[in-house]
Structure formats: C-alpha cells, structure tokens
Design an enzyme around this catalytic site. Structure first.
Site, PDB file in Angstrom:
ATOM      1  N   ALA A  54       0.759  -1.082   0.075  1.00  0.00           N
ATOM      2  CA  ALA A  54       0.059  -0.130   0.076  1.00  0.00           C
ATOM      3  C   ALA A  54       1.034   1.249   0.222  1.00  0.00           C
ATOM      4  O   ALA A  54       2.010   1.063   0.371  1.00  0.00           O
ATOM      5  CB  ALA A  54      -0.905   0.033   1.182  1.00  0.00           C
ATOM      6  N   ASN A 103       8.921   8.684   5.006  1.00  0.00           N
ATOM      7  CA  ASN A 103       7.561   9.441   4.544  1.00  0.00           C
ATOM      8  C   ASN A 103       6.785   9.903   5.741  1.00  0.00           C
ATOM      9  O   ASN A 103       6.828   9.217   6.656  1.00  0.00           O
ATOM     10  CB  ASN A 103       6.970   8.466   3.436  1.00  0.00           C
ATOM     11  CG  ASN A 103       6.000   7.647   4.075  1.00  0.00           C
ATOM     12  OD1 ASN A 103       4.997   8.261   4.192  1.00  0.00           O
ATOM     13  ND2 ASN A 103       6.285   6.466   4.433  1.00  0.00           N
ATOM     14  N   SER A 167      -0.168   3.523  10.561  1.00  0.00           N
ATOM     15  CA  SER A 167       0.659   4.604   9.988  1.00  0.00           C
ATOM     16  C   SER A 167       1.035   5.777  11.007  1.00  0.00           C
ATOM     17  O   SER A 167       0.153   6.040  11.795  1.00  0.00           O
ATOM     18  CB  SER A 167      -0.356   5.380   8.606  1.00  0.00           C
ATOM     19  OG  SER A 167       0.359   6.733   8.581  1.00  0.00           O
ATOM     20  N   ASN A 169       1.773   8.663  10.492  1.00  0.00           N
ATOM     21  CA  ASN A 169       1.513   9.874  10.040  1.00  0.00           C
ATOM     22  C   ASN A 169       0.308  10.467   9.940  1.00  0.00           C
ATOM     23  O   ASN A 169       0.025  11.397   9.538  1.00  0.00           O
ATOM     24  CB  ASN A 169       2.011   9.971   8.454  1.00  0.00           C
ATOM     25  CG  ASN A 169       3.600   9.630   8.338  1.00  0.00           C
ATOM     26  OD1 ASN A 169       4.483   9.777   9.264  1.00  0.00           O
ATOM     27  ND2 ASN A 169       3.730   8.612   7.446  1.00  0.00           N
ATOM     28  N   THR A 170      -0.703   9.921  10.752  1.00  0.00           N
ATOM     29  CA  THR A 170      -2.089  10.296  11.107  1.00  0.00           C
ATOM     30  C   THR A 170      -2.012  10.393  12.557  1.00  0.00           C
ATOM     31  O   THR A 170      -1.969   9.431  13.260  1.00  0.00           O
ATOM     32  CB  THR A 170      -3.044   9.484  10.483  1.00  0.00           C
ATOM     33  OG1 THR A 170      -3.129   9.744   8.989  1.00  0.00           O
ATOM     34  CG2 THR A 170      -4.424  10.030  10.973  1.00  0.00           C
ATOM     35  N   LYS A 205      -3.446  -4.458   9.305  1.00  0.00           N
ATOM     36  CA  LYS A 205      -1.968  -3.817   8.805  1.00  0.00           C
ATOM     37  C   LYS A 205      -1.370  -3.274  10.260  1.00  0.00           C
ATOM     38  O   LYS A 205      -2.048  -2.387  10.827  1.00  0.00           O
ATOM     39  CB  LYS A 205      -1.789  -2.849   8.010  1.00  0.00           C
ATOM     40  CG  LYS A 205      -0.367  -2.838   7.620  1.00  0.00           C
ATOM     41  CD  LYS A 205      -0.248  -2.004   6.155  1.00  0.00           C
ATOM     42  CE  LYS A 205       1.205  -1.844   5.962  1.00  0.00           C
ATOM     43  NZ  LYS A 205       1.414  -1.224   4.537  1.00  0.00           N
TER      44      LYS A 205
HETATM   45  C1  FMN Z   1       5.925   6.893   0.619  1.00  0.00           C
HETATM   46  C2  FMN Z   1       5.143   5.775   1.305  1.00  0.00           C
HETATM   47  C3  FMN Z   1       3.925   5.646   1.509  1.00  0.00           C
HETATM   48  C4  FMN Z   1       3.091   4.680   2.010  1.00  0.00           C
HETATM   49  N1  FMN Z   1       1.960   4.905   2.288  1.00  0.00           N
HETATM   50  C5  FMN Z   1       1.199   3.843   3.084  1.00  0.00           C
HETATM   51  C6  FMN Z   1      -0.187   3.892   3.129  1.00  0.00           C
HETATM   52  O1  FMN Z   1      -0.681   4.910   2.533  1.00  0.00           O
HETATM   53  N2  FMN Z   1      -0.528   2.734   3.543  1.00  0.00           N
HETATM   54  C7  FMN Z   1       0.028   1.743   4.148  1.00  0.00           C
HETATM   55  O2  FMN Z   1      -0.818   0.815   4.734  1.00  0.00           O
HETATM   56  N3  FMN Z   1       1.096   1.723   4.067  1.00  0.00           N
HETATM   57  C8  FMN Z   1       1.938   2.597   3.309  1.00  0.00           C
HETATM   58  N4  FMN Z   1       3.249   2.665   3.335  1.00  0.00           N
HETATM   59  C9  FMN Z   1       3.887   1.483   3.692  1.00  0.00           C
HETATM   60  C10 FMN Z   1       4.162   0.325   2.927  1.00  0.00           C
HETATM   61  O3  FMN Z   1       3.011  -0.222   2.595  1.00  0.00           O
HETATM   62  C11 FMN Z   1       5.182  -0.606   3.863  1.00  0.00           C
HETATM   63  O4  FMN Z   1       4.405  -1.205   4.770  1.00  0.00           O
HETATM   64  C12 FMN Z   1       6.213  -0.070   4.180  1.00  0.00           C
HETATM   65  O5  FMN Z   1       6.928   0.678   3.422  1.00  0.00           O
HETATM   66  C13 FMN Z   1       7.597  -1.387   4.472  1.00  0.00           C
HETATM   67  O6  FMN Z   1       7.697  -2.077   3.298  1.00  0.00           O
HETATM   68  P1  FMN Z   1       9.072  -1.475   2.483  1.00  0.00           P
HETATM   69  O7  FMN Z   1      10.409  -1.638   3.369  1.00  0.00           O
HETATM   70  O8  FMN Z   1       9.054  -2.647   1.368  1.00  0.00           O
HETATM   71  O9  FMN Z   1       8.887  -0.367   1.846  1.00  0.00           O
HETATM   72  C14 FMN Z   1       4.022   3.660   2.664  1.00  0.00           C
HETATM   73  C15 FMN Z   1       5.365   3.660   2.447  1.00  0.00           C
HETATM   74  C16 FMN Z   1       6.031   4.550   1.818  1.00  0.00           C
HETATM   75  C17 FMN Z   1       7.553   4.524   1.730  1.00  0.00           C
END
Ligand code: FMN
Length: 333
Positions: A54, A103, A167, A169-170, A205
């Site tokens: 996501a 992020n 998240s 960020n909220t 999640k």
């Molecule tokens: C820029 C960015 C935006 C993300 N936005 C969301 C989101 O809206 N909802 C969510 O459940 N996870 C979000 N994630 C988390 C990713 O889905 C993932 O769980 C997390 O980045 C770990 O995986 P990775 O190490 O492969 O990036 C975001 C990650 C990044 C980097």
C-alpha cells in the site's frame, strides 16, 4: 529530482505506457508464470506471491500497469472516506546510503468513492486489496464510522481489505491498535461483511514498533473477531542503525522509515506473529512486508510462514526487475 516529484512522474509514465502493453513487455519482458508460483490464500488464487504494498498506488491509478510488470496482486490506498491533501511538502525523503525512505505523506488520497470508480474501470483481473483508513479530522472515537464508510464504498470493487491502524503519519491513528478500539472496528466491519451474500477477506495492518505483549493482544483480537489475517509490517518510527549521518536524519524529522533498515525488524515481528497465530490454531495468514530488497530477503520472509509478500521501497530502489528476481528464485528453489 525531489522524491515525491519522481514518484508522480513515474505514476504518469506508467499510466501512459499502460495503453501500450507491448512497450512494457519490450522494456521489462513478460511476467513470469509458473505453477510453482501460484498460491491459494484467503480463498483467492494468486498467480505469484509478490504484491505491491500500500501507498505506492494510493489512488488506483496504475493497477493494470502493475499487473503488466508482473506483480501477483496490488494493494491500493490507504483510502479515506473523504479526499484529503495529506501533510505539507516535503514529506518523502530518500536515504540512499541506507536504501531506505522516510515518509510522512499523511494519507493523501482521492477518497473512497473515486477510488472505487477507478477500480471498476480496471482492465486486468489482478487481485486488488483496498487498504482503508480514517480522515485526519475524524476523532478516534468516530474512527469506526470512517472504516465502515470505506469498506462499504469499496466492497464491490476490491478482492480483499486491509484495515490500516499503523501509519505513524496520522496523529493518534496507532492508538487504534489497542484491544478495545481494534475489536470495535474489526467486529463492526465483520458484521457488515457477514451481511453480504459473499463476504470478503479482511486483514489488519500493524506497525513494527509493537512490543511482544501488544502483538499477543493483536493476535487475540484478530483471532476473536475471525478476520482472515495480518499485514506486517508498516513503516517504523525508529531510526536505529542508519548509515546516513545523524544530522541529515534529524533534519528530515518525523515520519515512517522503510526499506533495508526495516528488513530484520519486520522479519522478527512476522516470525513472532506467525508463531502466535499458529498457537491460536486458526486459519489466519499473514502478508509479510518490510525491507524486501532482494530475492534472499523475500525467501527469508516466506520462510517465516507467510504465504504472500509485498514490496514498496525495494521496488523503488531496484525497479520491476526485483519482482522477476524473486519469482525466478522461487521457481528454482
Ligand atoms: C511513501 C510511502 C507511502 C506509504 N503509504 C502507505 C499507506 O498509505 N498505507 C499503508 O498501509 N502503508 C503505506 N506505506 C507502507 C508500505 O506499504 C510498507 O508497509 C512499508 O513501506 C514497508 O515496506 P518496504 O520496506 O518494502 O517499503 C507507505 C510507504 C511509503 C514508503
């Protein structure tokens, strides 16, 4: 280029090339197909276990392109009931030395109704998960209403659902991982779900920053509300063990860290969860995500007992070749 600008440009290019599938095939080759890659999980048939996590396609803009690139499934969102702009920019940063991202996007998205309409227009039959959240202005006491709204709005358009309470960020969102709040949200969604002619898989999640006792609690709630599984993990608020210098990291400020520094942290959480879930003797399954940067990382995650994995940062750093590398390794194993 600024990280978020690069992201939007990539989405725009993918959107254009989607109309010319032969171009994608010319550049990246045909997606790998092999019987040994196929998985039946949550009652859904996945052509391969590698999904898009996501946050990359928040607004369901490039689902078909992701199918052409070889993903076995795509999770859109996080989507909230009303559209919202997210946090002020800049809000996405690269830590190149660490193969990481930070992020604090803050659920910028077009809202559940428009996302549903977009999904209804997709051409491919790729499995799509809808990751749902609450609007920033909604107080936690009313959060359940936001999750219900998104669930209903997207019910006919998505194949599975992910309740995002993790998240960073909220403001206050992660407090919804507590037993009482979580039980309320998950049981109310299950109530709606069971009222449908055919119910859909619901997953939760979670953050990688939960303690073992918090994880135990989450596993209990998930088992008692009888949802189908857990997506673990989201980004971390920790900043340990980074190669990027401290001043740079501090100047970036708040946000969720993803990519290579998350690999072992998330594997630990997922291993613990998978062990807990099997002790509850449920049919619950997990999707493993966090720092999968190469095929070996993917195998390690799958070896914890998760049947499916997802990529975000690894896909940003390594490109679509990573999907092929992982699937090739799985075929040869
Ligand atoms: C820029 C960015 C935006 C993300 N936005 C969301 C989101 O809206 N909802 C969510 O459940 N996870 C979000 N994630 C988390 C990713 O889905 C993932 O769980 C997390 O980045 C770990 O995986 P990775 O190490 O492969 O990036 C975001 C990650 C990044 C980097």
């Amino acid at each position: 280029m600024d990280a978020e600008k690069a992201h939007h440009l990539t989405i725009q290019i993918l959107k254009k090339t989607e109309q010319f599938p032969f171009l994608i095939e010319l550049l990246f080759g045909k997606p790998l197909q092999h019987a040994s890659l196929e998985r039946e999980v949550f009652g859904l048939n996945f052509p391969n276990p590698v999904g898009l996590a996501a946050g990359l396609d928040k607004n369901a803009e490039v689902v078909d392109a992701m199918a052409m690139l070889g993903f076995g499934f795509v999770e859109i969102g996080t989507v909230t009931p009303k559209p919202q702009p997210g946090n002020d920019k800049p809000r996405l940063f690269r830590l190149i030395k660490d193969e990481a991202l930070i992020n604090r996007m803050g659920f910028n998205n077009i809202g559940a109704d428009l996302a549903a309409a977009r999904l209804n227009n997709r051409k491919s039959d790729i499995i799509v998960g809808a990751n749902i959240g609450k609007n920033k202005v909604t107080p936690n006491e009313d959060a359940v209403l936001d999750y219900e709204y998104c669930f209903k709005a997207l019910f006919d358009s998505a194949d599975y659902f992910v309740v995002n309470v993790s998240s960073p960020n909220t403001p206050g969102l992660r407090a919804l991982q507590d037993r009482e709040a979580l039980t309320k949200i998950l049981s109310s969604l299950q109530h709606i779900n069971h009222g449908k002619p055919t119910s859909k898989p619901i997953l939760l999640k979670i953050a990688p920053d939960l303690t073992e006792s918090q994880l135990d609690e989450v596993a209990e709630v998930v088992a008692s509300t009888e949802i189908q599984g857990i997506v673990a993990t989201n980004t971390t608020i920790a900043r340990e063990g980074l190669l990027t210098d401290k001043i740079t990291v501090e100047s970036i400020g708040a946000g969720g860290l993803s990519g290579k520094p998350l690999t072992n942290v998330s594997t630990k959480v997922i291993s613990y969860l998978n062990a807990q879930l099997s002790s509850h003797n449920t049919q619950l399954k997990t999707i493993a995500v966090g720092g999968i940067m190469n095929a070996e990382d993917a195998i390690e995650k799958l070896n914890t007992g998760s049947p499916l994995i997802q990529l975000y940062s690894g896909f940003v750093y390594k490109g679509p070749q990573l999907i092929k590398d992982i699937n090739r390794k799985l075929i040869s194993n």
